[in-house]
Write a protein that holds these residues in place. Structure first.
Motif, PDB file in Angstrom:
ATOM      1  N   ARG A  64      -6.891   2.077   0.734  1.00 34.75           N
ATOM      2  CA  ARG A  64      -6.359   2.160  -0.624  1.00 34.75           C
ATOM      3  C   ARG A  64      -6.604   0.837  -1.363  1.00 34.75           C
ATOM      4  O   ARG A  64      -6.514  -0.228  -0.751  1.00 34.75           O
ATOM      5  CB  ARG A  64      -4.855   2.442  -0.590  1.00 34.75           C
ATOM      6  CG  ARG A  64      -4.478   3.708   0.155  1.00 34.75           C
ATOM      7  CD  ARG A  64      -2.979   3.809   0.355  1.00 34.75           C
ATOM      8  NE  ARG A  64      -2.648   4.712   1.465  1.00 34.75           N
ATOM      9  CZ  ARG A  64      -1.547   4.660   2.183  1.00 34.75           C
ATOM     10  NH1 ARG A  64      -0.624   3.739   1.904  1.00 34.75           N
ATOM     11  NH2 ARG A  64      -1.348   5.502   3.167  1.00 34.75           N
TER      12      ARG A  64
ATOM     13  N   LYS B 161       0.815  -1.211   0.000  1.00 36.23           N
ATOM     14  CA  LYS B 161       0.000   0.000   0.000  1.00 36.23           C
ATOM     15  C   LYS B 161       0.855   1.270   0.000  1.00 36.23           C
ATOM     16  O   LYS B 161       0.370   2.351  -0.330  1.00 36.23           O
ATOM     17  CB  LYS B 161      -0.946  -0.011   1.208  1.00 36.23           C
ATOM     18  CG  LYS B 161      -1.993  -1.132   1.168  1.00 36.23           C
ATOM     19  CD  LYS B 161      -2.852  -1.050  -0.082  1.00 36.23           C
ATOM     20  CE  LYS B 161      -3.885  -2.179  -0.173  1.00 36.23           C
ATOM     21  NZ  LYS B 161      -4.987  -2.010   0.738  1.00 36.23           N
TER      22      LYS B 161
ATOM     23  N   PRO C   4      -4.002   3.145   5.139  1.00 39.84           N
ATOM     24  CA  PRO C   4      -3.547   2.174   4.130  1.00 39.84           C
ATOM     25  C   PRO C   4      -4.624   1.194   3.692  1.00 39.84           C
ATOM     26  O   PRO C   4      -4.721   0.865   2.508  1.00 39.84           O
ATOM     27  CB  PRO C   4      -2.382   1.463   4.836  1.00 39.84           C
ATOM     28  CG  PRO C   4      -1.882   2.452   5.840  1.00 39.84           C
ATOM     29  CD  PRO C   4      -3.093   3.201   6.306  1.00 39.84           C
TER      30      PRO C   4
ATOM     31  N   SER D 285      -5.719  -2.263  -4.058  1.00 37.64           N
ATOM     32  CA  SER D 285      -4.492  -2.929  -4.493  1.00 37.64           C
ATOM     33  C   SER D 285      -4.173  -2.471  -5.912  1.00 37.64           C
ATOM     34  O   SER D 285      -5.018  -1.934  -6.621  1.00 37.64           O
ATOM     35  CB  SER D 285      -4.666  -4.444  -4.459  1.00 37.64           C
ATOM     36  OG  SER D 285      -5.585  -4.862  -5.459  1.00 37.64           O
TER      37      SER D 285
END
Length: 1013
Positions: free
Chosen positions: A989, A912, A986, A991
């Motif tokens: 977010r 991330k 994180p 992938s």
């Protein structure tokens, strides 16, 4: 018996003495037999192996013979070891010495283990060896030239390792006995060895999945291989024309040349290889038409020319190839129509002719090919109706999309119900209703009927599809309501019903679609509330409900959908608060506008709540709350002042402030150690320069050995080029991991980029360094700069990679000369998508994944066609730990790109971090601005800057004006994706794999086909 003593006859005593003597002699001879050499050799070989499952426990040095050991076979005539077969035992370690003592060894098979290091050159001393199989390991280095000494070898398999460099030209000097050769799946490069032409008895040759390049010169090199049956040179970098003369290999049965750079027309004599059963020229650059000699290949069962540049007429003689089972000419520019005689291809099972320029009707006679299981004719200009016979066949896949077909969808038969898995009729002019029998397709998993004109009700049979994963009926003229049992199967992953005339509520049973990835119901006339059950769709990433008549409040539980990446609820009749959490707090005006009263600072209309007002602690929290109005309906001055004084702080704002505070503390801490860090770096640089200069003078540097993965340069380049490399004029860049120099190496003067690593914190043992660098060297993708080799000494470590003459994205964005043309949107999007694919490859295709840690424009290089190439990936693998020195330098050399969690040592650093840097990279590409800009009185953070403009509804003011015209429908979602990627949390977010999927959806023209994920 006399005196109590037993008397033996004298001859019996003699026999006894002779027997004892004979036993002693045999024992002495046994002790001196060379069988002990076999025991000794195998024990020495075993000592270099790690045997986690104790398969080799029976191997004991106390035994006089190994013939009773597991995995060992001996020659019964002389008791010597003749076969060692250790396949698939989970062994690791190196191929040590010892096997050279097995003078009678004929078979050595070590495949499917995890052996590392180089191939032991002493294998060349086993002159009796007939079969050597060390495939599917992780062996590295060059192929030893000593293997040429194995004059009895018949079977040689070195495939699926990490062997590199060119193949020794003398490797096949003594190959008269060779029948089988496989070097597939390595990193071998350069031309084929010229001695290969001496292997006149070989019948299987596989050099696929390497980096062999140049013109293989079939006529001169391969025409002597008259007994060859299988030739596989696929997935290399071979170029030139496939010349005449291939017919000299008249015993050929299988030819695989796909995935290269062959150009020109196909060889006209290919049809004289009368025994051919498989012919694959796909993914090349072949032009022209098909040679008529091909129709002579009566035994051909597999024929693929997929993705070439062929532009001739479709061969009308194709029906003469009655043995064809697989035919794929997709992705060319073939013209003309399909012949009626195609029905004569009775053996055909797969027919792929997509994306050509074929016209006319689809022959009804094609349905007479009863063995067909896959028909792909999409992307042509076929007209007329769908042959009814197609729906009486046992097809697995039928794709007729993006043609000019008309009429109705034929009714199916029970044979089709039991077999059909993929049906794509999208992008045609089909009318009429859905056949009632369509609900009986029990195995159907992909159904795309979008962009037609059915003008019928939504078929209730939709819910019968127990395996359906993708249902796309956008813009199909559907009426009526959405069936309540549409999700009974629970297998749907993509549901797209946009741009129809659907009415009624969204069924509450939608919550049963537990596998949904995409739910898109926009541009209909749906009414009623958004069902709370949608909050049960934990895998949902995209939710599109815009342009309907939905009313009521948005269920607050939707904020629990942590995987949501995109939401649009604009132009409905929704009211009330937005859900807290997920992506809802980051939605821009375009995703919310056109509703009756959604409470958001982005909207100017009234905020309507269905909950009692006392539940709202701050009556001015939402900015557009309809309270404290005067008699004229205008907000009072007190209300305005109160709003300015008490602006509502959302959860995301609080998180942002907290994260900013954490970053500020981290930067302050870093500043305190910065002076020490600089002093240490100066000492390191001075020491390096001193060591390099002294080493050069003393000649000790040449003691290091340059290791090449795939370069043609001389291995002695370091001896002559060191002083010329490390000078200021050759320096082209640098960063926290070292300085990059441009150098012309070897006799051919090939230009490379050489990174001199900062030796502080670099792994100190050459074996560890070699292992980590080879992992990076094996990472090969069209959007990565390949690592070609390295050089190691305790004082100096160098990495050698390709040089990019077009420079970096940094130069194109921020250092462009006035005369240079700015990047267009098409080019910028290409760079965004290519970079995403490269990072996705590093994250998802390599185990363990490679994290870049330093995604920024200076590390995105561009080739001649403006394709992005990621450089400097995975260098953190060479660092023993990401200590404060590295972290502080990251913040200084890449401001704005560093994920906030990198400042917190207690957080787990993962992929991330790269996603954050990629999000900032997108913003920089679209806006043309740097991630952090310093003014006289303020500091502008690009991500915050774009987010504010997005919330205000004028985000296009951020777009770089130099790129001219651009499609707003692409730029806007790309900017939204960038902001999602730069989330401070994180886990919020996506992938990189998901990023690639979303970018492809953004750039896919309609009508589109989304494959099942």
């Amino acid at each position: 018996m006399e005196g109590g003593t037993i008397k033996f006859p004298s001859f019996l005593l003699l026999i006894s003495l002779l027997s004892i003597a004979k036993l002693g002699i045999c024992k002495a001879e046994e002790d001196s037999l060379p069988l002990n050499d076999d025991v000794l050799g195998l024990i020495v070989f075993k000592s270099a192996l790690h045997d986690p499952f104790s398969h080799l426990n029976s191997w004991s040095e106390d035994d006089n013979s190994p013939c009773a050991w597991e995995f060992i076979k001996c020659n019964p005539r002389n008791g010597r070891v003749s076969e060692v077969s250790l396949d698939g035992l989970g062994l690791s370690g190196k191929m040590g010495r010892g096997l050279e003592k097995l003078d009678d060894l004929k078979v050595l098979s070590l495949s499917n283990n995890n052996l590392t290091g180089n191939i032991n050159p002493e294998l060349g001393l086993i002159y009796s060896l007939e079969k050597l199989n060390i495939s599917h390991n992780n062996l590295s280095g060059n192929i030893p030239t000593y293997l040429a000494n194995m004059t009895s070898i018949q079977f040689l398999d070195l495939s699926e390792n990490s062997l590199s460099g060119p193949v020794p030209d003398n490797l096949f000097e003594n190959c008269k006995s060779l029948r089988f050769i496989s070097l597939a799946g390595n990193i071998l490069e350069g031309p084929f060895p010229t001695t290969l032409s001496r292997c006149t008895n070989v019948n299987h040759l596989n050099f696929s999945k390497n980096l062999f390049s140049g013109d293989p010169n079939f006529k001169e090199m391969f025409q002597s291989l008259t007994r060859i049956r299988t030739l596989d040179l696929s997935n290399n970098e071979l170029s030139g024309q496939v010349p005449f003369g291939i017919s000299a290999m008249h015993n050929l049965k299988k030819v695989h040349l796909q995935g290269n750079h062959f150009s020109g027309s196909m060889p006209v004599d290919i049809g004289f290889c009368s025994h051919l059963s498989r012919l694959d020229f796909s993914d090349n650059f072949l032009t022209g038409g098909l040679p008529e000699s091909i129709q002579r290949l009566s035994a051909l069962s597999f024929f693929s020319l997929l993705n070439n540049l062929l532009d001739g007429d479709f061969p009308q003689w194709i029906s003469k190839m009655s043995s064809l089972e697989y035919l794929d000419f997709s992705g060319n520019s073939l013209k003309g129509s399909l012949p009626l005689s195609i029905a004569e291809m009775n053996a055909l099972k797969f027919l792929g002719l997509s994306n050509n320029r074929l016209t006319g009707n689809i022959p009804t006679s094609l349905a007479l090919c009863t063995g067909l299981s896959v028909i792909r004719l999409s992307g042509n200009a076929f007209s007329g109706s769908i042959p009814k016979g197609f729906f009486d066949m046992g097809l697995d896949e039928l794709d007729l999309s993006r043609n000019e077909l008309s009429g109705s969808v034929p009714s199916g038969s029970s044979k089709l119900f039991e077999s059909l898995q993929v049906l794509d009729l999208s992008g045609n002019n089909l009318t009429g209703g859905f056949p009632a029998e369509m609900g009986l397709y029990s195995k159907l998993r992909y159904l795309n009927l979008s962009w037609n004109s059915f003008q019928s009700r939504m078929p209730p049979e939709i819910g019968y599809y127990q395996n359906l994963a993708v249902l796309d009926v956008r813009n199909s003229g559907l009426t009526g309501s959405i069936p309540g049992d549409i999700c009974d199967s629970g297998s749907l992953r993509i549901l797209q019903l946009d741009e129809n005339s659907l009415t009624g509520p969204i069924p509450n049973e939608m919550g049963n679609c537990s596998s949904l990835f995409l739910l898109s119901l926009s541009h209909n006339s749906l009414s009623g509330p958004i069902p709370k059950s949608i909050s049960l769709l934990k895998k949902l990433k995209i939710l599109k409900l815009e342009f309907n008549q939905l009313s009521g409040e948005i269920p607050q539980d939707l904020g629990k959908l942590e995987n949501l990446l995109a939401v649009n609820i604009s132009y409905n009749r929704l009211v009330g608060r937005l859900p807290v959490g997920s992506i809802f707090q980051n939605l821009d005006q375009s995703a919310l506008e056109g509703n009756l009263g959604i409470c958001s600072p982005l909207l100017k209309g009234p905020c309507k709540m269905n909950v009692p007002k006392p539940l709202v602690l701050d009556p001015y929290a939402y900015g557009n709350q309809g309270g404290n109005e005067n008699q004229d309906g205008e907000p009072s001055s007190r209300s305005s002042r109160s709003f300015m004084q008490h602006r509502f702080l959302s959860v995301s704002a609080i998180v942002a402030i907290s994260a900013a505070a954490v970053i500020a503390l981290g930067v302050m801490a870093i500043a305190l150690i910065n002076a020490n860090a600089r002093r240490r770096l100066a000492l390191v640089d001075n020491a390096l320069e001193s060591m390099c200069s002294s080493s050069t003078r003393s000649g000790s540097v040449v003691a290091g050995k340059p290791i090449w993965f795939d370069s043609k340069s001389s291995p002695d380049w370091i001896r002559y080029s060191l002083e010329s490399i490390f000078n200021k004029a050759a320096e082209i860049g640098g960063g926290v991991f070292g300085t990059v120099y441009k150098a012309s190496l070897g006799a051919e003067g090939r230009v490379f980029a050489i990174k001199k690593l900062v030796t502080s914190n670099i792994v100190e043992y050459p074996e560890d360094f070699d292992r980590e660098v080879r992992v990076l060297g094996k990472a090969r993708h069209q959007n990565l700069i390949p690592l070609r080799g390295y050089y190691w000494t305790p004082q100096l470590q160098l990495l050698v990679s390709d040089y990019a003459p077009e420079g970096s994205l940094q130069t194109k964005l921020h250092e462009r000369s006035p005369s240079a043309a700015p990047l267009t949107w098409t080019t910028r999007f290409k760079i965004v998508l290519g970079t995403a694919k490269g990072l996705a490859y590093l994250h998802h295709s390599i185990r363990p994944p490679i994290i870049h840690y330093n995604v920024k424009p200076s590390n995105i290089l561009l080739d001649d066609h403006m394709n992005p190439k990621i450089s400097d990936f995975g260098l953190a693998r060479l660092v023993t730990k990401l200590d404060k020195h590295v972290t502080s330098n990251r913040f200084q050399t890449a401001p704005g790109y560093v994920a906030p969690e990198l400042a917190c040592q207690n957080l787990r650093v993962n992929e991330k971090c790269d996603v954050f840097g990629f999000g900032v990279l997108i913003l920089e590409i679209v806006t043309g601005r740097r991630p952090v800009e310093y003014g006289e009185d303020n500091v502008v953070i690009l991500s915050d800057h774009v987010r504010v403009f997005l919330e205000q509804g004028n985000v296009f003011e951020c777009v770089d004006p130099s790129m001219g015209k651009y499609p707003e429908e692409e730029v806007l979602p790309v900017l939204k994706l960038a902001l999602v990627c730069t989330s401070l949390i994180p886990s919020s977010r996506p992938s990189m794999g998901e990023v690639v999927q979303i970018l492809q959806v953004i750039n896919t023209p309609v009508p589109q086909r989304m494959e099942p994920l």
